[in-house]
Design a protein around this motif. Structure first.
Motif, PDB file in Angstrom:
ATOM      1  N   ALA A  80       0.889  -1.158   0.000  1.00 22.43           N
ATOM      2  CA  ALA A  80       0.000   0.000   0.000  1.00 22.43           C
ATOM      3  C   ALA A  80       0.926   1.206   0.000  1.00 22.43           C
ATOM      4  N   ARG A  81       0.472   2.299  -0.593  1.00 24.71           N
ATOM      5  CA  ARG A  81       1.304   3.502  -0.650  1.00 24.71           C
ATOM      6  C   ARG A  81       0.466   4.725  -0.351  1.00 24.71           C
ATOM      7  N   LEU A  82       1.126   5.687   0.271  1.00 24.82           N
ATOM      8  CA  LEU A  82       0.530   6.995   0.510  1.00 24.82           C
ATOM      9  C   LEU A  82       1.093   7.962  -0.527  1.00 24.82           C
ATOM     10  N   TRP A  83       0.212   8.830  -1.046  1.00 30.49           N
ATOM     11  CA  TRP A  83       0.571   9.773  -2.107  1.00 30.49           C
ATOM     12  C   TRP A  83       0.005  11.149  -1.779  1.00 30.49           C
ATOM     13  N   ARG A  84       0.712  12.181  -2.183  1.00 34.68           N
ATOM     14  CA  ARG A  84       0.177  13.544  -2.078  1.00 34.68           C
ATOM     15  C   ARG A  84      -0.914  13.699  -3.118  1.00 34.68           C
ATOM     16  N   ALA A  85      -2.075  14.149  -2.702  1.00 35.82           N
ATOM     17  CA  ALA A  85      -3.205  14.298  -3.622  1.00 35.82           C
ATOM     18  C   ALA A  85      -2.986  15.435  -4.614  1.00 35.82           C
ATOM     19  N   ASP A  86      -2.226  16.459  -4.236  1.00 36.40           N
ATOM     20  CA  ASP A  86      -2.074  17.619  -5.112  1.00 36.40           C
ATOM     21  C   ASP A  86      -1.130  17.382  -6.282  1.00 36.40           C
ATOM     22  N   ASN A  87      -0.115  16.513  -6.102  1.00 38.12           N
ATOM     23  CA  ASN A  87       0.826  16.324  -7.205  1.00 38.12           C
ATOM     24  C   ASN A  87       1.188  14.858  -7.471  1.00 38.12           C
ATOM     25  N   GLY A  88       0.628  13.915  -6.714  1.00 35.24           N
ATOM     26  CA  GLY A  88       0.893  12.496  -6.930  1.00 35.24           C
ATOM     27  C   GLY A  88       2.235  11.999  -6.440  1.00 35.24           C
ATOM     28  N   ALA A  89       2.968  12.814  -5.691  1.00 33.87           N
ATOM     29  CA  ALA A  89       4.267  12.390  -5.182  1.00 33.87           C
ATOM     30  C   ALA A  89       4.083  11.373  -4.061  1.00 33.87           C
ATOM     31  N   PRO A  90       4.930  10.311  -4.035  1.00 32.23           N
ATOM     32  CA  PRO A  90       4.818   9.329  -2.952  1.00 32.23           C
ATOM     33  C   PRO A  90       5.237   9.934  -1.616  1.00 32.23           C
ATOM     34  N   ILE A  91       4.608   9.434  -0.564  1.00 34.42           N
ATOM     35  CA  ILE A  91       4.936   9.848   0.803  1.00 34.42           C
ATOM     36  C   ILE A  91       5.506   8.637   1.525  1.00 34.42           C
ATOM     37  N   GLY A  92       6.741   8.706   1.939  1.00 33.49           N
ATOM     38  CA  GLY A  92       7.341   7.630   2.711  1.00 33.49           C
ATOM     39  C   GLY A  92       7.531   6.351   1.927  1.00 33.49           C
ATOM     40  N   SER A  93       7.861   5.309   2.653  1.00 38.14           N
ATOM     41  CA  SER A  93       8.102   3.987   2.068  1.00 38.14           C
ATOM     42  C   SER A  93       6.789   3.229   1.903  1.00 38.14           C
ATOM     43  N   PRO A  94       6.774   2.245   0.999  1.00 33.28           N
ATOM     44  CA  PRO A  94       5.573   1.416   0.854  1.00 33.28           C
ATOM     45  C   PRO A  94       5.261   0.658   2.142  1.00 33.28           C
ATOM     46  N   LEU A  95       3.980   0.393   2.354  1.00 34.27           N
ATOM     47  CA  LEU A  95       3.512  -0.413   3.485  1.00 34.27           C
ATOM     48  C   LEU A  95       3.431  -1.851   2.978  1.00 34.27           C
ATOM     49  N   GLN A  96       4.285  -2.711   3.473  1.00 36.24           N
ATOM     50  CA  GLN A  96       4.504  -4.027   2.889  1.00 36.24           C
ATOM     51  C   GLN A  96       3.641  -5.119   3.509  1.00 36.24           C
ATOM     52  N   HIS A  97       2.988  -5.903   2.649  1.00 33.31           N
ATOM     53  CA  HIS A  97       2.283  -7.131   3.030  1.00 33.31           C
ATOM     54  C   HIS A  97       2.980  -8.301   2.341  1.00 33.31           C
ATOM     55  N   GLN A  98       2.536  -9.512   2.613  1.00 33.64           N
ATOM     56  CA  GLN A  98       3.050 -10.711   1.952  1.00 33.64           C
ATOM     57  C   GLN A  98       2.155 -11.160   0.799  1.00 33.64           C
ATOM     58  N   GLY A  99       1.074 -10.421   0.554  1.00 33.81           N
ATOM     59  CA  GLY A  99       0.155 -10.728  -0.538  1.00 33.81           C
ATOM     60  C   GLY A  99      -0.416  -9.439  -1.102  1.00 33.81           C
ATOM     61  N   ILE A 100      -1.182  -9.560  -2.155  1.00 28.85           N
ATOM     62  CA  ILE A 100      -1.843  -8.409  -2.777  1.00 28.85           C
ATOM     63  C   ILE A 100      -2.593  -7.611  -1.711  1.00 28.85           C
ATOM     64  N   VAL A 101      -2.511  -6.290  -1.778  1.00 34.38           N
ATOM     65  CA  VAL A 101      -3.268  -5.431  -0.860  1.00 34.38           C
ATOM     66  C   VAL A 101      -4.602  -5.128  -1.531  1.00 34.38           C
ATOM     67  N   SER A 102      -5.665  -5.666  -0.951  1.00 33.01           N
ATOM     68  CA  SER A 102      -6.984  -5.658  -1.572  1.00 33.01           C
ATOM     69  C   SER A 102      -7.948  -4.630  -1.004  1.00 33.01           C
ATOM     70  N   ALA A 103      -7.622  -4.025   0.138  1.00 31.50           N
ATOM     71  CA  ALA A 103      -8.537  -3.071   0.770  1.00 31.50           C
ATOM     72  C   ALA A 103      -7.743  -2.070   1.588  1.00 31.50           C
ATOM     73  N   VAL A 104      -8.194  -0.816   1.577  1.00 27.79           N
ATOM     74  CA  VAL A 104      -7.506   0.240   2.336  1.00 27.79           C
ATOM     75  C   VAL A 104      -8.529   1.210   2.912  1.00 27.79           C
ATOM     76  N   ALA A 105      -8.166   1.853   4.023  1.00 23.81           N
ATOM     77  CA  ALA A 105      -9.041   2.851   4.649  1.00 23.81           C
ATOM     78  C   ALA A 105      -8.216   3.794   5.514  1.00 23.81           C
ATOM     79  N   PHE A 106      -8.701   5.025   5.665  1.00 20.12           N
ATOM     80  CA  PHE A 106      -8.145   6.006   6.594  1.00 20.12           C
ATOM     81  C   PHE A 106      -9.018   6.062   7.837  1.00 20.12           C
ATOM     82  N   SER A 107      -8.389   6.309   8.987  1.00 20.01           N
ATOM     83  CA  SER A 107      -9.151   6.589  10.201  1.00 20.01           C
ATOM     84  C   SER A 107      -9.831   7.946  10.036  1.00 20.01           C
ATOM     85  N   PRO A 108     -10.883   8.216  10.812  1.00 19.31           N
ATOM     86  CA  PRO A 108     -11.582   9.495  10.699  1.00 19.31           C
ATOM     87  C   PRO A 108     -10.695  10.715  10.932  1.00 19.31           C
TER      88      PRO A 108
END
Length: 144
Positions: free
Chosen positions: A19-47
């Motif tokens: 999973a990756r975090l990106w700046r919405a204004d320019n698409g630049a990546p933020i930090g390192s990827p969040l690594q799993h051992q399989g395909i990342v199929s679902a994502v969510a932000f806390s409120p």
């Protein structure tokens, strides 16, 4: 993909097992990827946008700090692919749905399960909390 509550950050899941975090204004990546051992199929932000939740084909969901990408606690285990994730409106609880025909509630602060798994008659592709956070809805979604 998910958009942060402030609309400044995008969270994506990928078949490259990250999973990756990106700046919405320019698409630049933020930090390192969040690594799993399989395909990342679902994502969510806390409120509050400070925590992200990922679900994966590796049979886990994971909580991460949005600012650093550091994992929070141990993986939240299912018996099959985690295909849906959601935060409660107060951000204290998460709901995961899986191909194991179950949805599960977890405490964000400890990663501990809350109650017994919610059994379903089929794969759970969609999960949601009601606006007040007192009701959860696991659903067998239809792929269109």
């Amino acid at each position: 993909m998910a958009l942060s509550p402030a609309g400044k950050t995008v969270l994506t899941g990928s078949s490259d097992k990250t999973a990756r975090l990106w700046r919405a204004d320019n698409g630049a990546p933020i930090g390192s990827p969040l690594q799993h051992q399989g395909i990342v199929s679902a994502v969510a932000f806390s409120p509050d946008g400070k925590t992200v939740l990922t679900g994966s084909f590796d049979k886990t969901a994971r909580l991460w700090r949005a600012d650093s990408g550091a994992p929070i606690g141990s993986p939240l285990q299912h018996q099959s692919i985690v295909s849906a994730v959601a935060f409660s409106p107060d951000g204290k609880t998460v709901l995961t749905g899986s191909d194991d025909h179950m949805a599960r509630l977890w405490r964000v602060d400890s990663g501990a399960p809350i109650g017994s798994p919610l059994q379903h008659q089929n794969l759970v592709y969609v999960v949601a909390f009601s606006p007040e956070g007192q009701t959860v809805v696991p659903h067998r979604g239809q792929w269109i």
